[in-house]
Enzyme design. Structure first.
Site, short mmCIF file in Angstrom:
data_model
loop_
_atom_site.label_atom_id
_atom_site.label_comp_id
_atom_site.label_asym_id
_atom_site.label_seq_id
_atom_site.Cartn_x
_atom_site.Cartn_y
_atom_site.Cartn_z
N ASP A 360 -1.81 0.19 0.22
CA ASP A 360 -1.60 0.15 1.66
C ASP A 360 -1.79 -1.26 2.20
O ASP A 360 -1.07 -1.70 3.11
CB ASP A 360 -2.61 1.07 2.37
CG ASP A 360 -2.61 2.49 1.82
OD1 ASP A 360 -2.35 2.66 0.62
OD2 ASP A 360 -2.90 3.42 2.58
N GLU A 496 4.23 10.72 -4.81
CA GLU A 496 3.20 11.30 -5.69
C GLU A 496 3.44 12.77 -6.04
O GLU A 496 2.63 13.38 -6.73
CB GLU A 496 1.82 11.11 -5.06
CG GLU A 496 1.46 9.63 -4.96
CD GLU A 496 0.14 9.38 -4.25
OE1 GLU A 496 -0.37 10.30 -3.59
OE2 GLU A 496 -0.38 8.25 -4.35
N LYS A 609 7.57 13.47 -1.72
CA LYS A 609 6.50 13.39 -0.74
C LYS A 609 6.78 12.26 0.25
O LYS A 609 6.59 12.40 1.45
CB LYS A 609 5.18 13.12 -1.46
CG LYS A 609 3.98 12.97 -0.55
CD LYS A 609 2.72 12.70 -1.36
CE LYS A 609 1.52 12.41 -0.46
NZ LYS A 609 0.41 11.80 -1.21
N GLN A 610 7.22 11.14 -0.27
CA GLN A 610 7.42 9.97 0.58
C GLN A 610 8.45 9.09 -0.11
O GLN A 610 8.68 9.22 -1.30
CB GLN A 610 6.11 9.23 0.81
CG GLN A 610 5.54 8.59 -0.46
CD GLN A 610 4.11 8.12 -0.24
OE1 GLN A 610 3.18 8.88 -0.41
NE2 GLN A 610 3.94 6.88 0.15
#
Lengths: 780, 780
Positions: A360, A496, A609-610
């Site tokens: 991040d 993930e 998920k992303q």
């Protein structure tokens, strides 16, 4: 209070005490300054309290399952008693209550009217801050008025050392829908503090403790001042809690003001023996100046920060406030003065992820800091340099060469990802498999270099990190003799949902890019920085041959793709998975899990998920064609669940880039309001700080369309029709570019020494900026 | 203090503060009176504190996994401050410390000398009690002396409502050997109390709360008195904690005495609306009389209790003290005034087994109460009557008729055995399978009847219980058509190493005996109590035909045995199991697990946790021949691990009965000192109260050889050679028999109205006792 409020677009407000929301507001109302973060609990405590003061870099494991960012002694306690009767929401009825976080000044204001069981009305106002001018100082000013009674009131200003971190116990939580009072009791406590001193006198209270494993001494000194008519009451000195008291014979309708100033020092700041004297001296000096003067310094420091990073969305107060709220939390999360600390996934606003540092930082936070607070960005990257030994240890322990950055990092750079979920039911593989973090660290270094031109940094620190991590990649990459190519098997990409996958394109491509950049830097430093670079090469025993091999290996890294559809394949075999469709969305148009599925069951499907491929295309804008970006966005967007708070911002940005604006504003809102409306349901655990960074990027890189391409600033704006204008500023190689964008035009003011020029690109048009003059250009 | 100590054989002493042992002494030093039990925590609190006040019958589940005996508001807090500096073991050095529990008076004495960081020496003495004269009253007297300083001291007497029960978290405990301070933090907390009132004035403090699910109101009122020179200090009234304070300008060397008296009432005692007034009135009256007067009443009540149950082992002070210690805990565990409460497996001295009631009551505790405090025994059996509805519900839920008593019982008689161990790893089957509890309840009723001749009780309550439970057995017994016999499959006997077994002899034989006794009682009441019995039969729709069927079924119950070896088989198939030998013993000659085995792995072997067949032979002494007892004792004794604290006492008794004295004294010590030396390692969880009952039985029924056989008192003594004499007393049908036994002779004093006679048997010799004259007889 004399400290006035800013305009409405700077104010986040709580209108009532709702204990079910207590944890959320504790997170939202965190005050801090990069050195410390203190959750917004009420001074007197409350049901559902989950208070915490966290100090950047102060970690300890002891009896926790995994190392924690330590819940340090609290400087908040400030209790009012009326004739001995404790005034708080448990004892009294709350007649009125309002709190306001002023994002511009960093002050948290509070105004509560209590009615006790004898019908006595007592109003408590407070204002609180953690100083941005002197990071060791913080304080609370309390104003008490007895609205319908004459009473003896006593005010106790405490320092609380009865602290612990929490260890989640989800097995207990799921049993029932606990009332708020009960909810937070169902945790195990991890202790990290050993007491060393607890003392209080009329002038000063002092509490000192030491972290159990890491041996960091934390000293908290506090001084209480009251009106002249107040009398010193008994100080209480307990083993883990001290307080000073003042009492006053309060007269109905009068206001009585009490000031508590606090200084925090640790043995990370000064030598252990000096912690106490430094803290006591600091608080005595602050106390002599008084609360308002100390607060004024902080407000001035805030003003200077905001000058570099404020962003306004004209025509949308809510959006402006939300963007500022996210920037506020970014500003209090990072410490430009401490290159040994970094920003945890929940900043210092909660215990989620235990204060651990993830990718991040590099991907979501650094862009904000690089382009608005480059000194802070430099400190954040230096943290990676200062934890390089840990990264070397990780690589060695995993059987590789060089330096492997940890998926979760704490104080040393050693891998700290837990291996199991709280309940021991699910194995967590990210620590072993989510290896793209190492390339992301390189990405942060390179982005910083491009934006700042800080070659000193590169020579002193950056190159060494790039080289050691390149060594890791070359040893980690597996040669496939059949195809004569290099592969990375058994990894997890940013998405993930898919574990134990082979040849994740994001990871492979970033590793490749990493090796390419390292070789480029090596070549340039070799050419331009002869002696210094020779000395580094000697120290690392690094030869030109070894670097040549990096390039050879990089050239042979396998990148799965389907050229017939212009599609990058997320990982080898992804296109063969079940193509399960997202068919239902919630009321905010966010996808719902396909029936019968959850987080853990989607490994065999194409559901994400992303973003993974889209993320890659965002991060390496020069590496993919516009057609590829569009085709991949269309393909992956409809398969993405956005189950990470990092996801919507990237989709907002890339949707705008490929011309699909349909969801951009909604994704922006999803990101900008993630904590303000608690739309993930876990804001009580702390701010989604990466999403805060993503929110800034969605304004600047999404609506502003800002990208650095081939070393040049470029803009390709698009604004939602309800917005009149967005404005922001970008630091660029020691100068600053102020940007305003309305529905038709961009306005640029290049703040640089007279005579400086800079060529930028706006929607494919070149624009030559001259220092000091606002220039406008139409786009679209 | 003016309240003097008894002789040494009444005193249990702690000589130093050792926080690793804190939990053990909290358990040992519990004060109580059957209505309440309060663990022996220090008044000011301490590291490793696991304090608790438990009120008999006050249970609540709320967010706990299983219903808890509630940790009620604590009346202990009594804090001394010197110039604000809290005097306790965390803040100060402990220079001297001693505590003494006086078993004769029920007073806990304490004397601690603290040295604070400024070198000030402050001595705190206290004496504490829970009144046996008025079960609602308790108190602490505190004496403070400032040994080398003049200082302002403040004394805060509090009532603490911040209570919770603990939920074990063993997964966290096993990680490391935690220091004492940390150890108790690794628990989840179960909340049971909702606050209703918290107030304090100069005269009185009051705290009232209500249990969350069961809605029991608990009011605690407290009054603090100090020397005339003391001044009232601020009372503190918090939501969950109130305190009264007194301060004094203490002069070096003077003693200052503070008295805190407390009254506890609940809505189980008076109607909800009266709780507060009753408690406040009670404490005001007590306070007017003063601590010493109130304590004197309690001491007198204790003297009267001891007159009926003291037991002395002449020539062994340690053994005498240990026996008295066990009796002390029996006396404070049971409440003769409350037939709705019973004694949990850890009494009210800790949270082990959550205050749940087991067969321990009937088999281990009741003999003590029946033969020394028959009124208390009656109350304990009435608890079973008052929970008969719950037992009926259990039977119905399990698909059976009549009433099935629960393996673990709380307030309602509904089964409360948890289904899983704390960690969720092991299924607990006792709630489903350990069904012998129902026969044990009948056994308690019948033993009580025999000893008291209380036919009123049998008519009013006992018969109904016997009949309803007989119905359960008949429906639960399974007819085996092939052999035309009745069986009980899938059960657990007293030996819990073996689960899911068929035809456990203990269970089958006790069920058979139960049905036989029920039929006998039915016949007798039918003959002698015409109208009353008819009304009961009507109410239960019970016919003579149904009862005839009980006898028929009983006659056909299968009892596994091997007649060729004179051996009873513990359960069907037991003799075919692996005959694993116990080959190693610890330093106390207690068996060690065979290599590679533990608690959960012995299902397939003949190794036992605790006696099963031997227990049966002890409980039904008339049903087995001497030869059978001897043969079975020899066979099973060498296969018994004694992994239950209930085991050694039974082996001491039965070893003596069959003439194997080799281990008797060692087994006695194992039982008598189980908590005093914490030889099971879990005394911190509470007293092993069943072992306390077993200790009394090992003296009276073991060394004294007392048994009721064919309705007659019989004795067959044997004494270890180091003992000169044992003495005890037995209540028998309204009269009392005082017994002294030395190495050769028994001396009996029959305390009964003049003219009363009683024939007893001593080692096979008949002896006719006349009231009022001591008679002696040689034995052996």
């Amino acid at each position: 209070m004399s400290l006035s409020l800013s305009s409405d677009d700077w104010l986040v407000t709580e209108q009532a005490i709702d204990f079910d929301q207590a944890g959320v507001f504790e997170t939202l109302f965190t005050v801090g300054n990069g050195y410390q973060g203190t959750r917004g609990s009420l001074e007197e405590g409350h049901i559902g309290e989950l208070s915490g003061t966290y100090l950047a870099g102060v970690y300890d494991e002891h009896d926790a399952n995994v190392i924690d960012l330590v819940n340090a002694p609290s400087w908040l306690p400030f209790v009012v008693r009326v004739e001995g009767y404790r005034i708080d929401a448990q004892n009294c009825e709350v007649v009125e209550h309002q709190r306001t976080l002023d994002l511009q000044t960093g002050l948290l204001h509070r105004d509560t009217l209590f009615k006790d069981k004898l019908g006595r009305l007592t109003r408590i106002k407070s204002v609180r801050f953690a100083s941005f001018a002197d990071q060791h100082l913080c304080g609370v000013k309390l104003e008490v008025s007895t609205e319908n009674h004459d009473s003896t009131i006593t005010v106790e200003a405490g320092i609380d050392g009865k602290r612990h971190n929490l260890e989640a116990m989800p097995a207990y939580q799921k049993k029932r829908d606990f009332p708020a009072e009960v909810k937070w009791e169902k945790w195990a406590k991890s202790l990290h503090l050993e007491m060393q001193a607890s003392e209080a006198s009329k002038n000063l209270a002092y509490l000192q403790c030491k972290t159990m494993d890491t041996g960091i001494v934390i000293g908290t000194a506090s001084a209480l001042q009251g009106p002249e008519v107040s009398k010193p009451d008994q100080s209480n000195i307990d083993y883990r809690h001290v307080s000073q008291s003042l009492s006053i014979d309060a007269r109905q309708g009068e206001n009585y003001c009490f000031e508590k100033l606090v200084a925090i020092y640790t043995s990370r700041d000064v030598i252990e023996e000096d912690v106490r004297a430094t803290a006591e001296k600091s608080v005595a000096a602050a106390s002599a100046r008084g609360f308002d003067a100390v607060a004024a310094d902080s407000i001035a420091a805030w003003a200077s920060k905001w000058a570099d990073c404020d962003s306004v969305i004209t025509g949308d107060v809510e959006a402006t406030r939300a963007v500022r709220f996210n920037i506020y939390h970014l500003l209090i999360a990072a410490n430009e003065n401490d290159p040994r600390a970094n920003v945890g996934a929940k900043s210092m606003s909660g215990e989620g992820y235990r204060g651990h540092v993830f990718w991040d930082t590099e991907v979501f936070l650094l862009p904000f800091f690089i382009f608005t607070q480059p000194d802070t960005a430099r400190a954040l990257i230096l943290y990676r340099y200062n934890t390089l030994d840990g990264a070397i240890r990780n690589a060695r322990e995993n059987g590789f060469a060089g330096a492997q950055y940890p998926w979760e990092s704490a104080d040393s750079g050693v891998e700290t990802t837990p291996k199991w979920t709280h309940d021991g039911q699910n194995r967590i593989w990210t620590g072993e498999e989510e290896i793209h973090i190492t390339a992301c660290v390189a990405y942060g270094i390179m982005t910083y270099l491009t934006a700042t031109d800080d070659w000193d940094f590169m020579r002193q620190y950056g190159a060494e990190m790039l080289y050691q991590t390149s060594r890791f990649w070359v040893s980690r990459l597996e040669h496939n003799a059949e195809h004569d190519r290099y592969e990375l098997t058994r990894v997890i990409g940013p998405d993930e949902f898919h574990e134990h996958i082979d040849n994740n394109t994001f990871t492979n491509r970033m590793a490749q890019w990493h090796l390419e950049k390292a070789a480029e830097i090596f070549a340039r430093l070799d050419a331009e920085d002869g002696d210094g670079h020779d000395s580094l090469k000697d120290r690392l025993a690094l030869s030109a041959d070894e670097v040549a091999r990096w390039s050879d290996v990089a050239a042979k890294i396998y990148i799965p793709a389907d050229p017939s559809r212009n599609l990058v394949e997320q990982f080898e075999g992804y296109f063969d998975l079940e193509d399960l469709a997202i068919t239902e969305w919630d009321e905010n148009h966010m996808p719902l899990y396909p029936e019968g599925h959850d987080h853990f069951s989607l490994n065999g499907t194409m559901i994400l998920k992303q973003p993974d491929v889209i993320m890659l295309m965002y991060m390496l804008p020069d590496e993919f064609s516009d057609e590829a970006k569009k085709a991949n966005f269309e393909f992956y967007e409809k398969r993405t669940m956005h189950k990470s708070s990092l996801s919507p911002a990237i989709h907002a940005i890339m949707g705008i880039e490929v011309g699909d604006h349909s969801m951009a504003h909604r994704y922006f809102e999803r990101s900008a309001f993630v904590d303000l409306i608690n739309n993930q349901g876990n804001t009580a655990d702390g701010i989604h700080i990466a999403s805060a960074g993503g929110t800034w990027q969605s304004v600047v890189c999404g609506f502003g369309g800002f990208r650095v391409r081939h070393g040049q600033m470029t803009f390709k704006p698009w604004l939602p029709e309800q917005w009149e204008q967005i404005s922001f500023a970008i630091k660029w190689r020691g100068k600053q570019l102020h940007v305003r964008i309305n529905q038709e035009q961009c306005h640029f003011l290049f703040d640089a020494p007279v005579g400086d020029e800079e060529v930028i690109v706006v929607s494919d048009q070149s624009l030559e900026l001259a220092a000091g003059t606002e220039q406008s250009i139409s786009y679209g």
